[in-house]
Design an enzyme around this catalytic site. Structure first.
Site, mmCIF file in Angstrom:
data_model
loop_
_atom_site.group_PDB
_atom_site.id
_atom_site.type_symbol
_atom_site.label_atom_id
_atom_site.label_comp_id
_atom_site.label_asym_id
_atom_site.label_seq_id
_atom_site.Cartn_x
_atom_site.Cartn_y
_atom_site.Cartn_z
ATOM 1 C CG ASP A 90 -68.968 25.532 -24.810
ATOM 2 O OD1 ASP A 90 -69.618 25.136 -25.807
ATOM 3 O OD2 ASP A 90 -69.217 25.168 -23.645
ATOM 4 N NE ARG A 129 -76.423 24.160 -24.450
ATOM 5 C CZ ARG A 129 -75.793 24.182 -23.287
ATOM 6 N NH1 ARG A 129 -74.464 24.232 -23.267
ATOM 7 N NH2 ARG A 129 -76.475 24.181 -22.158
#
Length: 370
Positions: A191, A242
């Site tokens: 992330d 993602r």
């Protein structure tokens, strides 16, 4: 045990037996990488960075794309990890908390069970070449740091709320993540949020996971407009979604292979700009590769979605791109506005086979050198 520096040893002020001063001369110089083919030419399929494994510190400053300035611990001594313990003398955690530059290598193989996030300070190279190191339990946190290189590690089985394999936030920059295998974390695998930027992710293998990679925190964090990320020669192997999901950021994707996603391959949300170049998208049951989400920036009147340009991408097994019309791409950035060279080849079955074999952790020896 392992490769140790030859020549005279010198006292180092860390007073840590695992830190070795570099051999003479003490300075290491960053040389520019060999010039890749011009961006408008295509080479035969090959693995990039083949030159970085000839000597230990040849890795520094060699990333392509936005993370190209990442030096890691180039100018610091070697630090030898001699234990798989979470903390204490000779541990990875002890090396990562040192404030000065270090080039961290491993004298052991095995699993390091992290009981809490491992914070990585600036100017560190965590170099897993020559051993097989798996991190589990928690992940690495790159918080307000710069010039970090993470190479040839495995991440698996991270547990807990907000536990990512590699969490890059806030305000971190000049990061290169290369040849890592990541799977099965409770939150993300990588992330990148809260104004962290100038990052390259290359030759990584992602598997057995849901929310693989988030770039841009949420719609309220419009400071993430500064984020710039390059992702290339990675294999997203059946992960659900993602690959990445992007808010605000500029992202250059090239020569990646994404297959059998569960929801979508790429998601463009508020003000994101994604340049997808010569990637391979191979659908399973879910056929649409690109998804758009509309969100509102707090300093704008209207909600908006992101933009995706697809150039030279290969859509296999009935994959539907799902691209919005050309009016949605006006003003989209081009990578050449930020860097002049990168190594890109046509999206072919040969590239697909190459990425299945040469991404993630690799059984390569530790290169020679101090």
């Amino acid at each position: 045990m392992g490769n140790h520096n030859s020549g005279q040893r010198h006292h180092h002020h860390h007073n840590n037996n695992n830190v070795e001063p570099p051999s003479q001369p003490p300075a290491y110089y960053h040389h520019p990488p060999p010039q890749p083919p011009p961006t408008n030419q295509m080479a035969l399929p090959s693995v990039p960075y083949s030159h970085v494994d000839y000597s230990l510190r040849a890795l520094a400053g060699q990333a392509e794309g936005f993370g190209r300035f990442a030096l890691g611990g180039l100018h610091g001594p070697l630090y030898h990890v001699t234990t798989l313990s979470d903390d204490g003398p000779g541990s990875l955690r002890a090396g990562c908390r040192v404030k000065e530059p270090l080039w961290i290598v491993f004298e052991v193989s095995g699993t390091i069970e992290l009981v809490s996030y491992l914070n990585v300070s600036s100017y560190k190279t965590i170099d897993g070449r020559g051993q097989r190191i798996k991190l589990t339990g928690k992940g690495l946190r790159l918080k307000e740091c710069e010039h970090v290189i993470i190479c040839n590690l495995e991440f698996e089985g991270g547990r807990g709320h907000d536990v990512d394999g590699i969490q890059i936030k806030p305000n971190s920059k000049h990061i290169w993540i290369d040849r890592c295998s990541l799977k099965d974390y409770d939150d993300g695998l990588i992330d990148i949020t809260r104004q962290s930027t100038n990052i390259t992710i290359s030759r990584c293998h992602f598997s057995n996971h849901d929310k693989t990679m988030l770039i841009g925190a949420d719609a309220s964090h419009h400071g993430d407009r500064c984020i710039c990320v390059t992702i290339h020669h990675c294999f997203f192997d059946g992960t659900r979604q993602r690959h990445p999901r992007v808010r605000y950021a500029k992202v250059h994707l090239y020569n990646n292979y994404t297959r059998n996603w569960g929801i979508y391959a790429i998601c463009a949300s508020v003000e994101s700009q994604i340049f997808s170049q010569c990637n391979i998208y191979e659908a399973g049951q879910k056929k649409v590769a690109f998804k758009y989400l509309t969100e509102k920036a707090p300093d704008k009147e209207e909600a908006s979605t992101g933009c995706i340009i697809s150039q030279g991408d290969l859509f296999m097994s009935g994959t539907q791109p799902g691209l919005l019309g050309p009016t949605a791409t006006s003003g989209l950035f081009h990578p050449s506005q930020h860097y002049q060279t990168w190594t890109v080849v046509p999206a072919t079955k040969e590239l697909k086979n190459l990425l299945q074999r040469y991404t993630g952790w690799q059984a390569v020896p530790r290169p020679p050198g101090p």
